[in-house]
Design a protein around this motif. Structure first.
Motif, PDB file in Angstrom:
ATOM      1  N   TYR A  75     -15.512  80.381  48.542  1.00 56.65           N
ATOM      2  CA  TYR A  75     -14.329  81.309  47.952  1.00 56.65           C
ATOM      3  C   TYR A  75     -13.110  83.215  48.313  1.00 56.65           C
ATOM      4  O   TYR A  75     -11.736  82.037  47.641  1.00 56.65           O
ATOM      5  N   PHE A  76     -13.577  82.804  49.444  1.00 54.55           N
ATOM      6  CA  PHE A  76     -12.544  83.631  50.451  1.00 54.55           C
ATOM      7  C   PHE A  76     -11.627  82.343  50.680  1.00 54.55           C
ATOM      8  O   PHE A  76     -10.091  83.032  51.646  1.00 54.55           O
ATOM      9  N   THR A  77     -11.595  81.291  51.287  1.00 53.26           N
ATOM     10  CA  THR A  77     -11.477  80.848  51.243  1.00 53.26           C
ATOM     11  C   THR A  77      -9.930  80.026  50.465  1.00 53.26           C
ATOM     12  O   THR A  77      -8.657  79.839  51.201  1.00 53.26           O
ATOM     13  N   MET A  78      -9.780  80.350  49.097  1.00 54.47           N
ATOM     14  CA  MET A  78      -8.949  80.059  48.422  1.00 54.47           C
ATOM     15  C   MET A  78      -7.159  81.131  49.400  1.00 54.47           C
ATOM     16  O   MET A  78      -6.236  81.282  48.789  1.00 54.47           O
ATOM     17  N   VAL A  79      -8.310  82.549  49.612  1.00 57.45           N
ATOM     18  CA  VAL A  79      -7.088  83.476  50.079  1.00 57.45           C
ATOM     19  C   VAL A  79      -6.091  82.371  51.387  1.00 57.45           C
ATOM     20  O   VAL A  79      -4.572  83.318  51.306  1.00 57.45           O
ATOM     21  N   GLY A  80      -6.433  81.636  51.866  1.00 60.58           N
ATOM     22  CA  GLY A  80      -5.767  80.860  53.102  1.00 60.58           C
ATOM     23  C   GLY A  80      -4.560  80.351  52.217  1.00 60.58           C
ATOM     24  O   GLY A  80      -4.161  79.434  53.550  1.00 60.58           O
ATOM     25  N   SER A  81      -5.137  80.182  51.289  1.00 58.78           N
ATOM     26  CA  SER A  81      -4.296  78.668  50.397  1.00 58.78           C
ATOM     27  C   SER A  81      -2.352  78.703  50.133  1.00 58.78           C
ATOM     28  O   SER A  81      -2.153  77.758  49.553  1.00 58.78           O
ATOM     29  N   GLY A  82      -2.037  80.145  50.679  1.00 55.56           N
ATOM     30  CA  GLY A  82      -0.417  80.316  50.094  1.00 55.56           C
ATOM     31  C   GLY A  82      -0.161  80.598  50.911  1.00 55.56           C
ATOM     32  O   GLY A  82      -0.584  81.500  52.263  1.00 55.56           O
ATOM     33  N   ARG A  83       1.757  81.587  50.610  1.00 51.22           N
ATOM     34  CA  ARG A  83       1.934  82.314  51.402  1.00 51.22           C
ATOM     35  C   ARG A  83       1.220  83.807  50.315  1.00 51.22           C
ATOM     36  O   ARG A  83       0.139  83.584  49.287  1.00 51.22           O
ATOM     37  N   HIS A  84       1.377  85.211  50.895  1.00 56.25           N
ATOM     38  CA  HIS A  84       1.052  86.562  50.291  1.00 56.25           C
ATOM     39  C   HIS A  84      -0.598  86.607  50.323  1.00 56.25           C
ATOM     40  O   HIS A  84      -1.397  87.141  49.628  1.00 56.25           O
ATOM     41  N   ALA A  85      -0.863  85.926  51.696  1.00 57.14           N
ATOM     42  CA  ALA A  85      -2.829  86.078  51.755  1.00 57.14           C
ATOM     43  C   ALA A  85      -3.019  87.241  51.664  1.00 57.14           C
ATOM     44  O   ALA A  85      -4.106  87.882  50.850  1.00 57.14           O
ATOM     45  N   LEU A  86      -2.142  88.498  51.166  1.00 63.68           N
ATOM     46  CA  LEU A  86      -3.335  89.678  51.530  1.00 63.68           C
ATOM     47  C   LEU A  86      -3.117  90.047  50.406  1.00 63.68           C
ATOM     48  O   LEU A  86      -4.284  90.725  49.707  1.00 63.68           O
ATOM     49  N   ARG A  87      -2.385  90.008  49.878  1.00 60.97           N
ATOM     50  CA  ARG A  87      -2.315  89.808  48.037  1.00 60.97           C
ATOM     51  C   ARG A  87      -2.735  89.128  47.634  1.00 60.97           C
ATOM     52  O   ARG A  87      -4.237  89.601  46.629  1.00 60.97           O
ATOM     53  N   ARG A  88      -3.625  87.996  47.827  1.00 60.75           N
ATOM     54  CA  ARG A  88      -4.261  87.297  46.703  1.00 60.75           C
ATOM     55  C   ARG A  88      -5.913  87.733  47.500  1.00 60.75           C
ATOM     56  O   ARG A  88      -6.758  87.656  46.168  1.00 60.75           O
ATOM     57  N   GLY A  89      -5.992  88.344  48.984  1.00 59.70           N
ATOM     58  CA  GLY A  89      -7.044  88.561  49.615  1.00 59.70           C
ATOM     59  C   GLY A  89      -7.585  90.013  48.345  1.00 59.70           C
ATOM     60  O   GLY A  89      -9.024  89.812  47.944  1.00 59.70           O
TER      61      GLY A  89
END
Length: 145
Positions: A75-89
């Motif tokens: 699930y958290f792998t989606m965090v690293g799928s592009g820019r703005h990783a902290l916001r996505r996390g």
């Protein structure tokens, strides 16, 4: 971001989440979220529907921990799928935490493990948010390399 760094970030968040859950449940048993209990209930249901023998409690706990790290890591792998990783996390963590509070009852897993007290609800959302932020921080750090 490439697959391996995304997986590394996702699994870092999942491990942080699991360590936090397990540590706090030993320190504050009265109101800590018990996502392990929800996982074990879910696995018992799956084993029952598949007509498989029910594992003993220790095996069930080990399977639950492995399943938690695997599913949360993916699930958290989606965090690293592009820019703005902290916001996505942050957003994925809050969404997972809200799901952890709102979904167990309708899924027939019981509400007490994540809804026992207002503190339990807040911790559930907070711990998943921490997992998402860890994944975002790792993704951001790996992106800079």
């Amino acid at each position: 971001m490439k697959l391996l760094p995304s997986l590394a970030a996702g699994f870092s968040g999942a491990v942080a989440l699991t360590v936090l859950h397990e540590t706090v449940r030993h320190l504050r048993p009265q109101d800590a979220p018990r996502m392990d209990v929800l996982g074990m209930r879910g696995l018992r249901k799956l084993f029952g529907k598949a007509n498989l023998p029910q594992p003993d409690r220790d095996t069930l706990f080990d399977l639950t921990m492995a399943g938690d790290v695997l599913s949360n890591g993916l699930y958290f792998t989606m965090v690293g799928s592009g820019r703005h990783a902290l916001r996505r996390g942050l957003l994925l963590g809050v969404a997972a935490g809200a799901g952890g509070v709102l979904l167990p009852g309708p899924l027939g897993l019981g509400e007490a493990p994540s809804n026992r007290t207002p503190q339990t609800q807040a911790m559930t959302v907070a711990w998943y948010t921490v997992g998402g932020l860890v994944a975002g921080a790792v993704a951001q750090a790996l992106r800079k390399k």
